[in-house]
Design an enzyme around this catalytic site. Structure first.
Site, PDB file in Angstrom:
ATOM      1  CG  ASP A  40     -86.704  15.817  24.236  1.00 51.15           C
ATOM      2  OD1 ASP A  40     -85.742  15.160  23.793  1.00 51.15           O
ATOM      3  OD2 ASP A  40     -87.389  15.447  25.214  1.00 51.15           O
ATOM      4  CD  GLU A  65     -94.888  11.287  24.049  1.00 48.41           C
ATOM      5  OE1 GLU A  65     -95.507  10.243  23.775  1.00 48.41           O
ATOM      6  OE2 GLU A  65     -93.641  11.354  24.131  1.00 48.41           O
ATOM      7  CG  ASN A  92     -96.585  10.361  13.815  1.00 48.04           C
ATOM      8  OD1 ASN A  92     -95.376  10.237  14.003  1.00 48.04           O
ATOM      9  ND2 ASN A  92     -97.276   9.480  13.106  1.00 48.04           N
ATOM     10  CG  ASP A 118     -91.829   1.958  21.571  1.00 46.39           C
ATOM     11  OD1 ASP A 118     -91.226   0.870  21.510  1.00 46.39           O
ATOM     12  OD2 ASP A 118     -93.034   2.044  21.865  1.00 46.39           O
ATOM     13  CE  LYS A 122     -93.668  -9.374  18.346  1.00 46.60           C
ATOM     14  NZ  LYS A 122     -95.104  -9.730  18.286  1.00 46.60           N
ATOM     15  CG  ASP A 154     -82.275   1.564  27.680  1.00 44.49           C
ATOM     16  OD1 ASP A 154     -82.830   1.735  26.584  1.00 44.49           O
ATOM     17  OD2 ASP A 154     -82.910   1.357  28.734  1.00 44.49           O
TER      18      ASP A 154
END
Length: 223
Positions: A40, A65, A92, A118, A122, A154
């Site tokens: 994940d 993570e 990372n 995330d 921009k 979403d």
């Protein structure tokens, strides 16, 4: 256990995140290292894979993570529950996948999830998004044939970008003929997924399968 306060957004291109992790000693990470592996990417607090590990004890789960405090807390939860098929790693993913996955026994990696990453709204920050062509290529190299990648967001523009980057790689075939999957094919939902559904807002989902040949095609799940 007290809640851990961490930054919501972490720039993966910052200097402190530029060093890849070292390969893991898989036999020391999992009690049964030969079980199929589910990774994940961007697991946040790790509750999704925490539930998955309990639901599917015959799989191993690895949550990646970039925010270290969340990883520390998640591994504490894992230890308290005595789960030997779950591990969380601070790293990372954009520079650590290759050293991690290259140390796996071929065929072990069978499922990958990237959920609600995330968005980095921009345009000038687009290179900070997790699903880059290099990451897709690395998953194409190490995912077992027949293995799957599940994507959801979403944010429609992020879902489209993720979907298109996997669709552009000939190692992957999209599952399903519809534009988006209406249901999550897994047994567990993320907290963000439940929250979004409860608000009545749309979720954009896509599933890809690693295929033998390089020809792109759709796989009809109803057949």
């Amino acid at each position: 256990m007290a809640a851990v306060r961490v930054r919501q957004h972490v720039n993966p291109l910052a200097q402190k995140y530029c060093t890849p992790v070292n390969p893991l000693e898989w036999e020391q990470v999992y009690a049964k290292s030969s079980q199929p592996l589910h990774v994940d990417i961007g697991c946040a607090k790790g509750r999704f894979v925490l539930q998955m590990a309990q639901t599917e004890p015959n799989w191993n789960f690895l949550g990646l993570e970039i925010r270290e405090p969340l990883v520390v807390e998640a591994n504490q939860w894992r230890s308290e529950l005595g789960l030997t098929n779950l591990h969380y790693l601070y790293c990372n993913a954009n520079n650590s996948l290759q050293p991690l996955l290259s140390s796996l026994t071929p065929g072990i990696l069978q499922r990958v999830t990237i959920q609600f990453p995330d968005p980095w709204f921009k345009t000038r920050h687009a290179k900070r998004r997790v699903v880059q062509p290099k990451l897709v290529a690395e998953l194409a190299n190490y995912l077992a044939v027949g293995g799957v990648v599940f994507l959801q967001s979403d944010m429609e523009f992020i879902a489209v970008e993720m979907r298109d980057r996997f669709a552009e790689n000939p190692a992957f075939a999209r599952v399903g003929a519809d534009e988006w999957l209406t249901e999550n094919p897994l047994q567990v939902q993320t907290e963000r997924e439940i929250f979004t559904q409860n608000k009545g807002e749309p979720i954009y989902r896509a599933l890809f399968q690693k295929v033998l040949n390089a020809e792109k095609k759709n796989i009809n799940t109803n057949s």
